[in-house]
Design a protein around this motif. Structure first.
Motif, PDB file in Angstrom:
ATOM      1  N   PHE A  82      11.997  -6.492   0.476  1.00  0.00           N
ATOM      2  CA  PHE A  82      10.586  -6.535  -0.193  1.00  0.00           C
ATOM      3  C   PHE A  82      10.532  -5.566  -1.634  1.00  0.00           C
ATOM      4  O   PHE A  82      11.091  -4.479  -1.386  1.00  0.00           O
ATOM      5  CB  PHE A  82       9.680  -6.259   0.739  1.00  0.00           C
ATOM      6  N   PHE A  84      11.937  -1.982   0.123  1.00  0.00           N
ATOM      7  CA  PHE A  84      11.944  -1.715   1.559  1.00  0.00           C
ATOM      8  C   PHE A  84      12.443  -3.066   2.072  1.00  0.00           C
ATOM      9  O   PHE A  84      12.161  -4.129   2.174  1.00  0.00           O
ATOM     10  CB  PHE A  84      10.494  -1.844   2.119  1.00  0.00           C
ATOM     11  N   ALA A  99       8.800  -3.464  -3.641  1.00  0.00           N
ATOM     12  CA  ALA A  99       7.606  -2.701  -3.633  1.00  0.00           C
ATOM     13  C   ALA A  99       7.108  -2.125  -4.907  1.00  0.00           C
ATOM     14  O   ALA A  99       5.960  -2.183  -5.440  1.00  0.00           O
ATOM     15  CB  ALA A  99       7.395  -1.648  -2.611  1.00  0.00           C
ATOM     16  N   PRO A 144      -5.244  -3.522  -5.925  1.00  0.00           N
ATOM     17  CA  PRO A 144      -5.520  -4.231  -4.553  1.00  0.00           C
ATOM     18  C   PRO A 144      -4.382  -3.545  -3.357  1.00  0.00           C
ATOM     19  O   PRO A 144      -3.333  -3.112  -3.741  1.00  0.00           O
ATOM     20  CB  PRO A 144      -4.970  -5.735  -4.697  1.00  0.00           C
ATOM     21  N   SER A 145      -5.021  -3.650  -2.106  1.00  0.00           N
ATOM     22  CA  SER A 145      -4.177  -3.115  -0.709  1.00  0.00           C
ATOM     23  C   SER A 145      -2.633  -3.762  -1.014  1.00  0.00           C
ATOM     24  O   SER A 145      -2.515  -5.056  -1.309  1.00  0.00           O
ATOM     25  CB  SER A 145      -5.033  -3.938   0.387  1.00  0.00           C
ATOM     26  N   GLY A 146      -1.704  -3.131  -0.812  1.00  0.00           N
ATOM     27  CA  GLY A 146      -0.521  -3.498  -0.836  1.00  0.00           C
ATOM     28  C   GLY A 146       0.238  -3.683  -2.078  1.00  0.00           C
ATOM     29  O   GLY A 146       1.248  -4.237  -2.535  1.00  0.00           O
ATOM     30  N   SER A 147      -0.448  -3.334  -3.290  1.00  0.00           N
ATOM     31  CA  SER A 147       0.078  -3.381  -4.537  1.00  0.00           C
ATOM     32  C   SER A 147       1.005  -2.154  -4.905  1.00  0.00           C
ATOM     33  O   SER A 147       1.669  -2.179  -6.081  1.00  0.00           O
ATOM     34  CB  SER A 147      -1.073  -3.258  -5.639  1.00  0.00           C
ATOM     35  N   GLY A 148       1.198  -1.246  -4.244  1.00  0.00           N
ATOM     36  CA  GLY A 148       2.163  -0.096  -4.308  1.00  0.00           C
ATOM     37  C   GLY A 148       1.838   1.096  -4.902  1.00  0.00           C
ATOM     38  O   GLY A 148       2.797   2.034  -5.165  1.00  0.00           O
ATOM     39  N   LYS A 149       0.417   1.306  -4.532  1.00  0.00           N
ATOM     40  CA  LYS A 149      -0.147   2.776  -5.094  1.00  0.00           C
ATOM     41  C   LYS A 149       0.393   3.802  -4.256  1.00  0.00           C
ATOM     42  O   LYS A 149       0.885   4.869  -4.907  1.00  0.00           O
ATOM     43  CB  LYS A 149      -1.596   2.683  -4.790  1.00  0.00           C
ATOM     44  N   SER A 150       0.269   3.748  -2.872  1.00  0.00           N
ATOM     45  CA  SER A 150       0.837   4.814  -2.133  1.00  0.00           C
ATOM     46  C   SER A 150       2.326   5.016  -2.179  1.00  0.00           C
ATOM     47  O   SER A 150       2.801   5.905  -2.432  1.00  0.00           O
ATOM     48  CB  SER A 150       0.512   4.594  -0.681  1.00  0.00           C
ATOM     49  N   THR A 151       2.993   3.662  -2.208  1.00  0.00           N
ATOM     50  CA  THR A 151       4.507   3.856  -2.800  1.00  0.00           C
ATOM     51  C   THR A 151       5.016   4.756  -3.673  1.00  0.00           C
ATOM     52  O   THR A 151       5.774   5.397  -3.813  1.00  0.00           O
ATOM     53  CB  THR A 151       5.159   2.413  -2.674  1.00  0.00           C
TER      54      THR A 151
END
Ligand code: ADP
Ligand code: MG
Length: 259
Positions: free
Chosen positions: A34, A31, A36, A55-62
């Protein structure tokens, strides 16, 4: 003979696992500046249930958004049911294979529950209205809310809305279902009803990739746990091995916080 007390618990669900249906090789995603996703490798077989935590922000959703091309990846390769995901090519073919359920239910507020479910089959698949409605009612029965068919989303509880969202995704007959924290926005008393639907789906043999922190679900249903950290999979193991003996320092910290 082995001591039954020390034998592992019987497998909770008997599923057959087949050929790889999701193959990600060295997947990257940026991004802007960044980075990701940093070289993700993963193979998921037909019928497997894979839980993703981290953890939050680790790229799971991405990562799961790249699998049905909601976000294009920008390095490496992704193949879904043998179809390579390359830029804008094959997008429709891939999206027909993959159903997705989000944290926010994303139902169309101006359509009834049943119309939410029949919209894509009639518009995209060319199903007749009667055919789509019959199938829609059958799916609503499957998720336990047939009697809500003619209500609007706002008249339903969060748990009911999420079950509609699952039925809507199933209406397209996907081969793979992706879930991104499907119970995170729900009140505690509604989490179980959604997880129960997901468990039934797993038992039916659906291939599932599920981002969730619901550890009971993961233990009971997952064939594998992936732990994401800083844009990559740092553990890929069975639930038993993961909970008993996480290898990675971040995984240990993470487990100590959520268990
Ligand atoms: P997770 O689901 O594990 O919490 P995400 O995949 O949502 O993490 O996000 C991974 C990282 O990528 C985060 O640092 C997030 O801020 C960043 N990110 C995600 N989507 C975007 C976007 N559309 N634009 C910019 N940065 C993004
Ligand atoms: Mg996320």
């Amino acid at each position: 003979s082995p001591d039954p007390a020390s034998a592992p618990a019987a497998a909770p669900v008997a599923r057959t696992v087949g050929e790889p249906v999701i193959v990600a090789q060295d997947v990257h995603k940026h991004f802007g500046a960044f980075h990701a996703l940093r070289g993700v490798n993963l193979s998921v077989r037909q019928g497997e249930v894979v839980v993703i935590i981290g953890p939050s922000g680790s790229g799971k959703s991405t990562f799961i958004r790249t699998i049905n091309a909601l976000d294009p990846h920008d390095g490496g390769s992704i193949t879904v049911d043998g179809i390579p995901l390359q830029g804008a090519r094959n997008l429709d073919a891939i999206r027909r294979e993959v159903g997705m359920v989000f944290q926010s239910f994303n139902l169309f507020p101006h359509l009834t529950v049943l119309d939410n479910i029949t919209l894509a089959p009639t518009r995209v698949r060319g199903a007749s209205k009667a055919e789509a409605q019959a199938r829609g009612l059958e799916l609503l029965r499957r998720v336990g809310i047939e009697e809500q068919a003619h209500k609007f989303p706002a008249q339903l509880s969060g748990g009911q809305q999420q079950r509609v969202a699952i039925a809507r995704a199933l209406a397209m007959d996907p081969k793979i279902m992706l879930f991104d924290e499907p119970t995170s926005a729900l009140d505690p008393e509604m989490i179980k009803e959604v997880l129960d639907v997901m468990k039934e789906l797993a038992r039916s043999g659906m291939t599932m990739l599920v981002v969730t922190h619901e550890m009971g679900f993961a233990r009971e249903v997952a064939d594998r746990i992936l732990f994401f950290d800083q844009g990559n999979i740092v553990e890929d193991t069975t639930p038993e091995a993961f909970y008993q003996n996480p290898q990675h320092e971040r995984a240990k910290q993470f487990l100590s916080k959520i268990l």
